[in-house]
Design an enzyme around this catalytic site. Structure first.
Site, PDB file in Angstrom:
ATOM      1  N   LYS B  45       0.838  -1.355   0.095  1.00 39.85           N
ATOM      2  CA  LYS B  45       0.200  -0.130   0.047  1.00 39.85           C
ATOM      3  C   LYS B  45       0.939   1.222  -0.144  1.00 39.85           C
ATOM      4  O   LYS B  45       1.994   1.285   0.506  1.00 39.85           O
ATOM      5  CB  LYS B  45      -0.681  -0.099   1.413  1.00 39.85           C
ATOM      6  CG  LYS B  45      -1.833   0.747   1.271  1.00 39.85           C
ATOM      7  CD  LYS B  45      -2.867   0.357   2.622  1.00 39.85           C
ATOM      8  CE  LYS B  45      -4.002   1.379   2.790  1.00 39.85           C
ATOM      9  NZ  LYS B  45      -4.362   1.858   1.649  1.00 39.85           N
ATOM     10  N   CYS B 130       1.086  12.434  -6.441  1.00 43.94           N
ATOM     11  CA  CYS B 130       0.611  13.192  -5.126  1.00 43.94           C
ATOM     12  C   CYS B 130       0.734  14.687  -5.326  1.00 43.94           C
ATOM     13  O   CYS B 130       1.679  15.159  -6.210  1.00 43.94           O
ATOM     14  CB  CYS B 130       1.693  12.695  -4.049  1.00 43.94           C
ATOM     15  SG  CYS B 130       1.163  11.263  -3.316  1.00 43.94           S
ATOM     16  N   GLY B 214     -10.083   0.011 -13.737  1.00 42.71           N
ATOM     17  CA  GLY B 214     -10.858  -0.941 -14.399  1.00 42.71           C
ATOM     18  C   GLY B 214     -10.638  -0.964 -15.699  1.00 42.71           C
ATOM     19  O   GLY B 214      -9.703  -0.234 -16.448  1.00 42.71           O
ATOM     20  N   GLY B 240      -3.197  -1.345 -15.360  1.00 41.17           N
ATOM     21  CA  GLY B 240      -4.412  -0.527 -15.957  1.00 41.17           C
ATOM     22  C   GLY B 240      -5.515  -1.417 -16.689  1.00 41.17           C
ATOM     23  O   GLY B 240      -5.101  -1.669 -17.701  1.00 41.17           O
TER      24      GLY B 240
END
Lengths: 252, 300
Positions: B45, B130, B214, B240
Site C-alpha cells: 500500500k 501526489c 478498471g 491498468g
C-alpha cells in the site's frame, strides 16, 4: 470464507421496494455468525463491483438476503430471475458478539432488519425487539418475527406507536431499569445517533452493524471505512474490523 | 513447459504478476483465499513517512467499466509497516516492492531514506501522482523538470532500485518517462488511475472525485506502455484494467516486463492466480520458452 457459485432460487418482491433473494450455493459456506455479510456478484454485465449484503438467513446451502432497491446495483439485482448464476463471497466480517445479559434489546428500522434478522433468530426468546417503519404495509418485511411480539413504531401511526422507533424505545426504557442489558442495532445513522443520545448517561453496551459502500469486502482496499474515536488510526474498515462496532468506539 | 519467471533488478520473481499498490491490503488479508507467495512480487500500500488517516467516505464508487476510488492514501506509515507487516513477507519469502509517497520533496526523501535494503525488497515504487504542497498542489508527476529533480534526489539517497509510477493525466507521458530516465530511474510503473468523477442525478451532486481504474483504462495504459517502452531503455511494469491473462499478455507484448492487477481482484478475488496460470498456458500453447520471447514483440 470462499467464493462460491450460486443460483437464484427465488427473488421475491415483499412490499414496495423490499426484496427477498434466496440463493442455492454449489457448496456450503462455512460457519455463519449473525451480523456477517457476503459480497454478491450482481448478474448484470453493467455492474462492475460486487455488492455487500448482510446474511439474512442461512441453512442447508441456501443463503437468504433481504434488500431494498436503492441504486443501480439493487435495481439490476431485483431483475435476476430463477436459476440465474451468480457468485457469493463469504461469510465476511465480524458479526455480533453475544454475551449473557438479562435482556438483549434489538432496535432496528426499515431495511436495517436485514442485518439483525439472523441475530434475532439466534437470540430466541431472550430478546426485546423494537422495529420502526413508515406504515403497517411495511410490516410484511418482518412477517416471520411478528410471533416474537416486537414493539412496533410506524411514522404514520397505522400500527403500534406513532413516531420513530427510538422514541418508542425511550418510552419503554424504564422496563429495563436495574437490568443488565445490551443493545444491538442496525439502521440509518440518524437512528443510531438517537439511540446514543438516549443511553449516553448509562453508557449501555451497544453493538452497531454499519453499512458502507464497499469494493473488495475483506480488507484489501480501505474503501468502506467508518470513523472511530481512535486518534492514531480513526478510519477502520467496515468489512474487516466491522461491520459490527461498539457504539462507544464510533465517532458519530 | 514454458517458464514465466523473470529476473527483475537482479531478483528472481517466479512470475511477472504483482498486485497494484493499495489493492491487496497490508499483508495477509488475501490469505484465506490464496497465499501472497503466489505473486511475482507483492506491492505495498502507498506508505508515507507519517501515518495518514485518509479521506471520509464515500471512498469507492462503481462505474459501468470500472470504479473510482478516493481512499486518500490512508496508511500506517513506513515505520509501522516494517514493524508489523514486513515480517510476514519474510516468513513467506515473498519479494516486495515498497510503494511510497510524500507531499513535499523532503517527505519523499525522508521516506526513501528509512527503507533499508533487504534481500526481499526488489524496488521502491515512487507514487508521483501526489499533490506537491509547495507548488500549489499540482502533482509532482505532471512536469518533466519536477520529475527529473525528485527522481535525481531519491536516486541519490537510496541504493535500492527505484521505479516511478506515473500519472496518465499529462501532456505527453513519454516526456515524463524521458525526464525520469535522464534522472537515473531504474524502471517505470505505467499507469496510475485517471482522475474522474461521478454525478448522482437523483441528488444532483458529485458524490465522489477520485482515481478511475478498471477495464476502460486498459487501452490508455497499453498506449503509455507501448510508447514509453520504445522511448526509454528501462524495465516497465504495466498496470491498468488488466482483467485476465490475455490482457496481461497484451501488456507484455506492448513492452512491459511485468504487470500489476488492481480492481480485477475486487471483481474476482482469484483474478491474480488465474492470470498467472493463464500466462503460463498462453506461453505453452504458443511455444514460447520464456517471457523474453513476447516482451516488446510488438515493437518489431
Amino acid at each position: 470464507m470462499d467464493d462460491i457459485e450460486a443460483r437464484v432460487v427465488d427473488n421475491r418482491n415483499i412490499v414496495s421496494n423490499y426484496f427477498l433473494l434466496r440463493l442455492k450455493l454449489a457448496k456450503p459456506m462455512g460457519i455463519v455468525r449473525p451480523g456477517q455479510f457476503v459480497m454478491l456478484k450482481v448478474p448484470d454485465k453493467n455492474i462492475f463491483l460486487r455488492r455487500p449484503f448482510s446474511i439474512f438467513d442461512y441453512g442447508r446451502d441456501i443463503v437468504t438476503i433481504m434488500y431494498r432497491v436503492v441504486g443501480k446495483g439493487t435495481e439490476a439485482l431485483c431483475k435476476a430471475g430463477k436459476n440465474e448464476k451468480t457468485l457469493v463471497l463469504g461469510p465476511l466480517g465480524n458479526g455480533f458478539t453475544i454475551t449473557k445479559r438479562d435482556v438483549c434489546v434489538v432496535i432496528t428500522g426499515g431495511i436495517g432488519v436485514a442485518g439483525v434478522h439472523l441475530l434475532i433468530k439466534t437470540l430466541k426468546h431472550d430478546a426485546s425487539i423494537f422495529y420502526g417503519c413508515s406504515s403497517k404495509e411495511e410490516l410484511a418485511v418482518i412477517k416471520d418475527i411478528m410471533e416474537r411480539n416486537p414493539a412496533i413504531a410506524t411514522l404514520d401511526g397505522s400500527r403500534g406507536f406513532q413516531g420513530d422507533v427510538v422514541t418508542l424505545f425511550r418510552n419503554q426504557m424504564k422496563t429495563f431499569k436495574g437490568k443488565n442489558i445490551e443493545i444491538f442495532t442496525c439502521g440509518p445513522e440518524g437512528m443510531v445517533k438517537n439511540i446514543r443520545k438516549q443511553i449516553e448517561k448509562w453508557k449501555t453496551p451497544c453493538q452497531v452493524l454499519v453499512e458502507e459502500r464497499m469494493a473488495c469486502g475483506f480488507g484489501l482496499c480501505f474503501g468502506c471505512v467508518v470513523k472511530t474515536i481512535d486518534e492514531k488510526e480513526p478510519y477502520k474498515r467496515a468489512c474487516k474490523e466491522g461491520p459490527v462496532f461498539d457504539l462507544w468506539q464510533l465517532s458519530l | 513447459m514454458a517458464t514465466i519467471s523473470l529476473t527483475f533488478f537482479g531478483k528472481r520473481l517466479k512470475n511477472p504478476v504483482m498486485n497494484a499498490s493499495g489493492t491487496l491490503g497490508y499483508s495477509n488479508e488475501i490469505e484465506s483465499l490464496w497465499g501472497v507467495e503466489t505473486l511475482g512480487a507483492y506491492v505495498t500500500k502507498g506508505l508515507s513517512l507519517r501515518p495518514h488517516h485518509g479521506n471520509p467516505t464515500p471512498r469507492v464508487w462503481d462505474e459501468r467499466s470500472g470504479m473510482i476510488n478516493s481512499i486518500g492514501l490512508q496508511n500506517v506509515g513506513i515505520e509501522r509497516f516494517f514493524d508489523e507487516h514486513f515480517p510476514f513477507f519474510q516468513k513467506k519469502r515473498t519479494p516486495v516492492i515498497v510503494n511510497f509517497f510524500g507531499f513535499t520533496e523532503e517527505e519523499y526523501l525522508d521516506c526513501a531514506r528509512r527503507i533499508k535494503p533487504d534481500r526481499l525488497i526488489v524496488a521502491l515504487e515512487m507514487n508521483l501522482s501526489c499533490p506537491n504542497i509547495k507548488a500549489g498542489g499540482i502533482s509532482f508527476g505532471k512536469d518533466p523538470q519536477t520529475v527529473y529533480e525528485i527522481v535525481k534526489k531519491v536516486k541519490g539517497i537510496t541504493p535500492i532500485p527505484v521505479l516511478a509510477k506515473l500519472t496518465p493525466e499529462v501532456k505527453n507521458i513519454v516526456d515524463i518517462a524521458r525526464a525520469a530516465y535522464e534522472a537515473g530511474i531504474d524502471g517505470l510503473t505505467l499507469i496510475n488511475t485517471m482522475p474522474a468523477a461521478i454525478v448522482d442525478i437523483k441528488r444532483k451532486r458529485v458524490p465522489i472525485k477520485g482515481g478511475f481504474s478498471g477495464p476502460a483504462l486498459k487501452p490508455i495504459a497499453l498506449r503509455a506502455v507501448y510508447e514509453c517502452s520504445k522511448a526509454v531503455p528501462v524495465p516497465i511494469i504495466g498496470v491498468g484494467g488488466i482483467m485476465d491473462a490475455d490482457d496481461a499478455v497484451s501488456f507484455l507484448m506492448a513492452g512491459a516486463s511485468a504487470v500489476q492487477v488492481g480492481s480485477a481482484t475486487f471483481v474476482d478475488p482469484y483474478a491474480i492466480p488465474k492470470i498467472i496460470e493463464g500466462i503460463g498456458r498462453y506461453a505453452d500453447k504458443n511455444g514460447c520458452r520464456n517471457l523474453h520471447e513476447i516482451i516488446g514483440i510488438t515493437h518489431e
